[in-house]
Enzyme design. Structure first.
Site, mmCIF file in Angstrom:
data_model
loop_
_atom_site.group_PDB
_atom_site.id
_atom_site.type_symbol
_atom_site.label_atom_id
_atom_site.label_comp_id
_atom_site.label_asym_id
_atom_site.label_seq_id
_atom_site.Cartn_x
_atom_site.Cartn_y
_atom_site.Cartn_z
ATOM 1 C CB THR A 38 -0.353 5.093 -18.008
ATOM 2 O OG1 THR A 38 -1.714 5.488 -18.127
ATOM 3 C CG2 THR A 38 0.420 6.134 -17.227
ATOM 4 C CG ASP B 290 -1.839 1.136 1.335
ATOM 5 O OD1 ASP B 290 -1.672 2.126 0.595
ATOM 6 O OD2 ASP B 290 -2.752 1.066 2.170
ATOM 7 C CG ASP C 2 -10.416 8.189 -16.126
ATOM 8 O OD1 ASP C 2 -9.929 8.056 -14.989
ATOM 9 O OD2 ASP C 2 -11.267 7.418 -16.603
ATOM 10 C CG PHE D 268 -6.280 3.988 -16.949
ATOM 11 C CD1 PHE D 268 -7.085 3.043 -16.338
ATOM 12 C CD2 PHE D 268 -6.795 5.253 -17.188
ATOM 13 C CE1 PHE D 268 -8.386 3.363 -15.959
ATOM 14 C CE2 PHE D 268 -8.089 5.574 -16.818
ATOM 15 C CZ PHE D 268 -8.882 4.627 -16.205
ATOM 16 C CG ASP E 238 -7.915 2.009 -8.295
ATOM 17 O OD1 ASP E 238 -7.874 1.887 -9.534
ATOM 18 O OD2 ASP E 238 -7.290 1.251 -7.519
HETATM 19 C C1 SAM Z 1 -6.546 2.612 -12.624
HETATM 20 S S1 SAM Z 1 -5.036 1.788 -12.297
HETATM 21 C C2 SAM Z 1 -3.833 2.778 -13.182
HETATM 22 C C3 SAM Z 1 -2.527 2.066 -13.398
HETATM 23 C C4 SAM Z 1 -1.452 2.888 -14.143
HETATM 24 N N1 SAM Z 1 -1.074 4.059 -13.382
HETATM 25 C C5 SAM Z 1 -1.924 3.289 -15.523
HETATM 26 O O1 SAM Z 1 -2.218 4.473 -15.705
HETATM 27 O O2 SAM Z 1 -1.996 2.402 -16.401
HETATM 28 C C6 SAM Z 1 -4.676 2.215 -10.613
HETATM 29 C C7 SAM Z 1 -3.597 1.345 -10.021
HETATM 30 O O3 SAM Z 1 -3.245 1.828 -8.734
HETATM 31 C C8 SAM Z 1 -3.077 0.725 -7.861
HETATM 32 N N2 SAM Z 1 -3.292 1.243 -6.506
HETATM 33 C C9 SAM Z 1 -4.429 1.810 -6.053
HETATM 34 N N3 SAM Z 1 -4.279 2.201 -4.775
HETATM 35 C C10 SAM Z 1 -3.016 1.881 -4.406
HETATM 36 C C11 SAM Z 1 -2.280 2.020 -3.217
HETATM 37 N N4 SAM Z 1 -2.822 2.556 -2.125
HETATM 38 N N5 SAM Z 1 -1.009 1.575 -3.192
HETATM 39 C C12 SAM Z 1 -0.454 1.001 -4.290
HETATM 40 N N6 SAM Z 1 -1.109 0.843 -5.462
HETATM 41 C C13 SAM Z 1 -2.372 1.277 -5.515
HETATM 42 C C14 SAM Z 1 -4.112 -0.276 -8.322
HETATM 43 O O4 SAM Z 1 -3.820 -1.601 -7.921
HETATM 44 C C15 SAM Z 1 -4.042 -0.101 -9.835
HETATM 45 O O5 SAM Z 1 -3.096 -0.957 -10.429
#
Ligand code: SAM
Length: 208
Positions: free
Chosen positions: A185, A90, A149, A187, A113
Site C-alpha cells: 500500500t 464509517d 506497523d 502507507f 489508524d
Molecule cells: C493509516 S491509513 C492507511 C491507508 C491505506 N490502507 C494504506 O495502507 O495506504 C488508514 C486509513 O483508514 C481510514 N479509516 C480509519 N478508520 C476508518 C473507518 N472506521 N472507516 C473507514 N475508513 C477508516 C482512514 O481515513 C485512513 O485513510
C-alpha cells in the site's frame, strides 16, 4: 468546490444512502464473482493493483475520508477497473448494517489508524467489540487479513484475536505485492523507504 463534486466517479463510487441493506453483491457489481472488502483504503493503491491483477474478483473499498475516497474512486475509474466499487463512510456502520454474513472471500485491513493515546483506544477498528462483526462477514474458505506497523497496536490486535473463532493461518502477501513487501500500500511504501519500519501481519480463515 470540493474535490468529490468535481470528479466523475460513476459507476465506481456508491453513495452510502444508495447501498442496500443488506447489499446484494452480484447486483452491485453487475457480476457473479467472489467479493473482497478493503477497510480504510486510503488512496486506493491496494485496490488498484489487486483489481488489475485479479479481474475475476470484485473489490469493494470503504474509506471514510471524503477526499481520499474521491481520489481513489477517480483513480479506479480512470484505470478502467470496473470490478471495483467504493464508498465513503464509517466501515463499522457499513459492515454492521450492509454486509451479509459469510459473503466475502477476504476482508483486508491494512495499516488501520493506531490511535496510540489510551483515551482513544475505543476508536480502534480492531477491537473486541468489532471482531465478531469482522468474522461474521467472512465466507467459508475466506480470510480476515490485518497488517499494522504499530508495535503496541500489534500487541493489542494479537490480544483481540485470542477471542477469534476463525482459525489462525500464516499470512501470505497478496498477488500484487512487490518483492519484499507485506502488502504494497501507499502507507507501507512511504514508511519502508523512509524509516524501514517492521510490519506485523495477521491472517485468519473460516474453514470450508
Ligand atoms: C493509516 S491509513 C492507511 C491507508 C491505506 N490502507 C494504506 O495502507 O495506504 C488508514 C486509513 O483508514 C481510514 N479509516 C480509519 N478508520 C476508518 C473507518 N472506521 N472507516 C473507514 N475508513 C477508516 C482512514 O481515513 C485512513 O485513510
Amino acid at each position: 468546490m470540493r474535490l468529490q463534486r468535481l470528479l466523475d466517479t460513476s459507476p465506481i463510487a456508491v453513495r452510502p444512502e444508495d447501498l442496500a441493506k443488506p447489499i446484494d453483491w452480484a447486483a452491485l457489481f453487475e457480476a457473479e464473482r467472489p467479493v473482497e472488502l478493503e477497510i480504510g483504503s486510503g488512496k486506493g493503491t491496494f485496490l488498484a493493483q489487486e483489481a488489475a491483477a485479479r479481474p475475476e474478483v470484485s473489490f469493494f473499498g470503504v474509506e471514510y475520508m471524503g477526499k481520499y475516497a474521491a481520489y481513489m474512486a477517480d483513480r479506479l475509474r480512470r484505470g478502467g477497473l470496473l470490478n471495483c466499487r467504493t464508498t465513503s463512510m464509517d466501515a463499522t456502520v457499513l459492515v454492521r448494517d450492509h454486509v451479509p454474513s459469510q459473503s466475502l472471500q477476504a476482508v483486508h485491513v491494512y495499516f488501520p489508524d493506531p490511535w496510540p493515546k489510551k483515551r482513544h483506544h475505543k476508536r480502534r477498528l480492531v477491537s473486541a467489540a468489532f471482531l465478531p462483526e469482522l468474522e461474521r462477514i467472512v465466507a467459508p474458505g475466506g480470510q480476515l487479513r490485518i497488517v499494522t506497523d504499530h508495535p503496541e497496536y500489534a500487541e493489542w490486535v494479537a490480544e483481540v484475536l485470542e477471542r477469534a473463532t476463525l482459525e489462525r493461518i500464516d499470512y501470505q502477501p497478496p498477488a500484487s505485492a512487490r518483492e519484499g513487501e507485506m502488502v504494497g500500500t501507499n502507507f507501507e511504501r512511504k514508511y519502508t523507504v523512509r524509516d524501514g519500519r517492521e510490519f506485523h501481519p495477521f491472517a485468519l480463515r473460516r474453514p470450508l
